[in-house]
Design a protein around this motif. Structure first.
Motif, mmCIF file in Angstrom:
data_model
loop_
_atom_site.group_PDB
_atom_site.id
_atom_site.type_symbol
_atom_site.label_atom_id
_atom_site.label_comp_id
_atom_site.label_asym_id
_atom_site.label_seq_id
_atom_site.Cartn_x
_atom_site.Cartn_y
_atom_site.Cartn_z
ATOM 1 N N THR A 1 47.165 31.996 38.004
ATOM 2 C CA THR A 1 48.469 31.455 38.414
ATOM 3 C C THR A 1 48.484 29.939 38.489
ATOM 4 N N SER A 2 47.334 29.287 38.280
ATOM 5 C CA SER A 2 47.278 27.825 38.298
ATOM 6 C C SER A 2 46.135 27.377 37.401
ATOM 7 N N ASN A 3 45.964 26.070 37.306
ATOM 8 C CA ASN A 3 44.899 25.511 36.486
ATOM 9 C C ASN A 3 43.585 25.371 37.253
ATOM 10 N N ASP A 4 43.566 25.828 38.485
ATOM 11 C CA ASP A 4 42.367 25.749 39.304
ATOM 12 C C ASP A 4 41.267 26.633 38.698
ATOM 13 N N PRO A 5 40.061 26.090 38.475
ATOM 14 C CA PRO A 5 38.974 26.931 37.937
ATOM 15 C C PRO A 5 38.681 28.155 38.788
ATOM 16 N N GLU A 6 38.885 28.053 40.108
ATOM 17 C CA GLU A 6 38.664 29.206 40.968
ATOM 18 C C GLU A 6 39.650 30.331 40.655
ATOM 19 N N ASP A 7 40.910 29.974 40.392
ATOM 20 C CA ASP A 7 41.893 30.986 40.004
ATOM 21 C C ASP A 7 41.519 31.619 38.671
ATOM 22 N N ARG A 8 40.972 30.822 37.788
ATOM 23 C CA ARG A 8 40.566 31.370 36.492
ATOM 24 C C ARG A 8 39.416 32.353 36.651
ATOM 25 N N ARG A 9 38.490 32.067 37.533
ATOM 26 C CA ARG A 9 37.385 32.992 37.773
ATOM 27 C C ARG A 9 37.887 34.291 38.410
ATOM 28 N N ARG A 10 38.853 34.185 39.309
ATOM 29 C CA ARG A 10 39.396 35.401 39.911
ATOM 30 C C ARG A 10 40.175 36.226 38.889
ATOM 31 N N ALA A 11 40.896 35.549 38.019
ATOM 32 C CA ALA A 11 41.600 36.273 36.959
ATOM 33 C C ALA A 11 40.608 36.971 36.036
ATOM 34 N N ASP A 12 39.477 36.320 35.774
ATOM 35 C CA ASP A 12 38.456 36.931 34.934
ATOM 36 C C ASP A 12 37.852 38.145 35.634
ATOM 37 N N ALA A 13 37.654 38.070 36.956
ATOM 38 C CA ALA A 13 37.141 39.221 37.703
ATOM 39 C C ALA A 13 38.134 40.380 37.671
ATOM 40 N N ALA A 14 39.422 40.080 37.823
ATOM 41 C CA ALA A 14 40.442 41.137 37.750
ATOM 42 C C ALA A 14 40.479 41.759 36.363
ATOM 43 N N ASP A 15 40.290 40.938 35.332
ATOM 44 C CA ASP A 15 40.276 41.469 33.973
ATOM 45 C C ASP A 15 39.099 42.424 33.772
ATOM 46 N N ARG A 16 37.949 42.086 34.331
ATOM 47 C CA ARG A 16 36.795 42.982 34.221
ATOM 48 C C ARG A 16 37.050 44.299 34.964
ATOM 49 N N LEU A 17 37.722 44.234 36.097
ATOM 50 C CA LEU A 17 38.031 45.454 36.832
ATOM 51 C C LEU A 17 39.002 46.339 36.059
ATOM 52 N N VAL A 18 39.951 45.719 35.368
ATOM 53 C CA VAL A 18 40.891 46.497 34.546
ATOM 54 C C VAL A 18 40.138 47.202 33.428
ATOM 55 N N ARG A 19 39.226 46.496 32.768
ATOM 56 C CA ARG A 19 38.427 47.121 31.711
ATOM 57 C C ARG A 19 37.540 48.231 32.277
ATOM 58 N N TYR A 20 37.019 48.004 33.464
ATOM 59 C CA TYR A 20 36.168 49.009 34.107
ATOM 60 C C TYR A 20 36.962 50.275 34.427
ATOM 61 N N ALA A 21 38.168 50.104 34.963
ATOM 62 C CA ALA A 21 38.995 51.266 35.328
ATOM 63 C C ALA A 21 39.430 52.049 34.108
ATOM 64 N N LEU A 22 39.650 51.355 32.995
ATOM 65 C CA LEU A 22 40.123 52.027 31.790
ATOM 66 C C LEU A 22 39.148 53.099 31.334
ATOM 67 N N ARG A 23 37.860 52.869 31.564
ATOM 68 C CA ARG A 23 36.847 53.841 31.139
ATOM 69 C C ARG A 23 36.314 54.670 32.304
#
Length: 662
Positions: A102-124
């Protein structure tokens, strides 16, 4: 100020009994339609009043007693064909779930990356696509489908064992399932899903499990114990599915969920009870309580948790003022019934033509030995008529046209046409086929929009549950963006905020993948003239089987992005390395210099990035010149020099007019 309303045990029993009764009465008229839909879709024989392969109906229910009561049962189930096609279309084109910072903050980017990994994990791990497909199947059949996602304290690894009580303490695990629509009873006063305050769910529990879970309620449960729970029902007042699913030695109980409102202190209510409202568990707060994240990072006020319903709903045809939806199958039941009757009558007429009937006068006598196994029927009549043969009734000439009208009407109600099935009645251009397919899909545009919202609700609920209950880091194994198998430790606080889910569905181009690629290839010259790079066009043409190749194309962008992030986070300068894909890394660097993220950086950070880009440009030019002058094998940099003027490539400039001979 709102006033809190508390129920005692007597009030809870009365309220639960009355609410379940009201929900049953409110849903009763829908059950007739659900029965008809089941009868039509799962009819495998062509009968109009029964489908005896999966289940059967009584003549008194259908109201067609005495009509077409023969042994002939044949028919083509066009309603089922259209049903399977639409369901396959939803399954073949699932929405894409993306996590965006939601912002250009590197911390937000890391959290978005963690959420993306959880989405991939749930898919399988949780088979999310399978769950969504089952829910969409219910939506198309009944008009409404549900999923239920919650934190299941009875799942996961066992942690402790209490020898005195004989109970296990489980780790707990996320659980998602597709409840049967016949087991869901909604708040009858709600006109849309957001207004639904409470929900009952009917649950069939094996007797052995019921004794384990409710050891102090055995006398109550014994009254509701059924050694065989079958669909025994009064067909005049349907209350169960026609699809037979017999159970043996079970108990029927109901789970009550109530979301947070000012009347219950925003903590909701939850319990297990019988059909008469008798409590099997104490009335407790709804365990699905969550604290919404602050809308402003500077807002430090403490927020109270609010209880939510664990269900997500997906409807087909909207009905004003109702939570329940209607199915397109309802509009085809009468047409399919009439088609089956015409097929049966036609077959009987053909059978009648194979049974000649000899008509004899009354005085004719038949010898005893003249009775044979011949298919001829001999009929005696009174009067002085000579013997003759009885001709079967001819089928009306309008029958073929009537059948075609019924079939066309069913296709129109389902919103399908021959172009969707790859058929064409005459030679048609590819554009015309594509246009016909898209126009046919237009009738389901609303269904696709709700499909996206439904998937978004499922994944938002999943991440919300993980954020609350994964207090200790868990190791998950996912397949990363670059097809690398990753083992990551994630806990709930890693996805607390700083990201948002974006669920996208193919709307700009055709939904069909093959047609979509054909459209892109057709417009490729326009894309190239507009300055779109070939790699971007290839991303639009992405095939699942070639995902590794596309990930390779993204390596340069990912490596350059990591360098920029490290420079910004640590405030240091990182020098470009040799033998890298400078051309494609510079392509991303130029794009980054135009973004808002770069604009918001400090002057020192901008200086570091500009210095890095200039040095990479120099390395790219040096590598290209060395490759051409040294005769090295053309790599990424050398191939960049191909097609350049000879003077820029280090060669000799030819004299005006071209090369001179002799």
């Amino acid at each position: 100020m709102s006033r809190l309303i508390v129920w005692n045990e007597e009030q809870a029993t009365q309220n639960l009994y009355q609410r379940l009764k009201d929900a049953r009465e409110d849903r009763r008229w829908l059950e007739l339609k659900w029965n008809d839909n089941e009868r039509i879709i799962f009819n495998t024989t062509g009968e109009t009043q029964s489908a005896n392969v999966s289940f059967s109906l009584e003549d008194t229910y259908t109201g067609v007693a005495g009509v077409d009561q023969t042994d002939t049962t044949v028919g083509i189930n066009y309603a089922f064909k259209n049903f399977r096609f639409i369901h396959a279309q939803l399954s073949a084109n699932p929405p894409t779930v993306l996590s965006r910072p939601t912002s250009n903050d590197p911390e937000d980017r890391r959290r978005a990356d963690a959420a993306d990994r959880l989405v991939r994990y749930a898919l399988r791990e949780y088979r999310m696509q399978e769950i969504v497909d089952k829910a969409s199947n219910n939506t198309l059949l009944y008009g409404t489908g549900f999923t239920k996602s919650f934190w299941d304290i009875s799942r996961g690894d066992p942690l402790e064992f209490d020898e005195d009580s004989g109970e296990f303490l489980m780790e707990g695990e996320f659980n998602i399932k597709v409840p049967n629509i016949w087991d869901i009873y909604l708040d009858p006063d709600a006109s849309k899903w957001e207004d639904v305050v409470w929900v009952f769910e009917r649950i069939i529990v094996p007797w052995e499990e019921a004794k384990y879970r409710f050891p102090d309620k055995l006398k109550i449960l014994e009254r509701y114990r059924k050694k065989r729970l079958d669909n025994e029902r009064d067909y005049s007042t349907p209350s169960a599915s026609l699809i037979k699913n017999p159970k043996y030695d079970v108990v029927e109980i109901f789970e009550y969920w109530e979301k947070g409102t000012p009347m219950n202190g925003f903590i909701g209510r939850h319990c297990l009870c019988t059909a008469d409202g008798e409590l099997l568990t104490p009335m407790m707060a709804n365990p699905e309580q969550y604290t919404s994240p602050s809308r402003n990072k500077e807002d430090k006020r403490k927020r109270l948790p609010v209880a939510v319903l664990p269900y997500q709903v997906f409807t087909d045809i909207d009905v004003p003022g109702m939570v329940w939806g209607k199915s397109f199958v309802e509009y085809t039941t009468a047409l399919q019934d009439n088609l089956n009757r015409i097929d049966n009558v036609t077959l009987e007429s053909m059978q009648a033509h194979g049974i000649p009937r000899l008509i004899l006068p009354e005085g004719a006598e038949i010898a005893d030995g003249s009775i044979t196994n011949s298919p001829w029927d001999i009929v005696k009549i009174t009067g002085s008529q000579p013997f003759h043969f009885s001709q079967p009734m001819q089928m009306p000439q309008i029958v073929p046209d009537l059948m075609a009208r019924y079939k066309t009407g069913m296709d129109d109600m389902a919103g399908v046409n021959e172009a969707m099935f790859g058929q064409q009645s005459r030679e048609t251009s590819g554009f015309s086929m594509q246009y016909a397919t898209n126009q046919g899909n237009m009738i389901r545009r609303r269904l696709f929009n709700k499909y996206v919202l439904f998937v978004e609700d499922i994944y938002n609920s999943y991440l919300r549950i993980v954020r609350k209950n994964w207090e200790i880091p868990r190791t998950i194994k996912v397949l990363g963006k670059e097809k690398a198998f990753e083992s990551v430790d994630i806990k709930g606080s890693d996805i607390d905020s700083g990201y948002d889910l974006v669920v996208e569905y193919g709307a700009s181009l055709s939904l069909d993948p093959t047609t979509r690629r054909e459209e892109i290839l057709t417009m490729m010259p326009l894309f190239e003239k507009a300055g779109v790079e070939p790699r971007q066009i290839m991303q639009m043409l992405k095939l699942n089987e070639l995902s590794g190749i596309y990930d390779t194309l993204e390596l340069a962008k990912d490596r350059q992005q990591e360098i920029f992030e490290e420079m910004i986070a640590r405030g240091i300068y990182i020098e470009p390395e040799e033998l890298q894909d400078h051309k494609n890394m510079l392509s991303y660097a130029y794009y980054y210099l135009m973004t808002t993220e770069f604009k918001t950086l400090t002057d020192d950070e901008k200086s570091l990035i500009r210095k890095h880009v200039r040095e990479r440009e120099a390395r790219a030019a040096q590598g290209a010149g060395a490759a051409v002058l040294g005769g090295a094998a053309p790599g990424p940099a050398a191939s960049q020099m191909q097609g350049m003027p000879p003077a820029l490539a280090g060669g000799q400039v030819p004299p005006p007019g071209g090369p001179q001979s002799g």
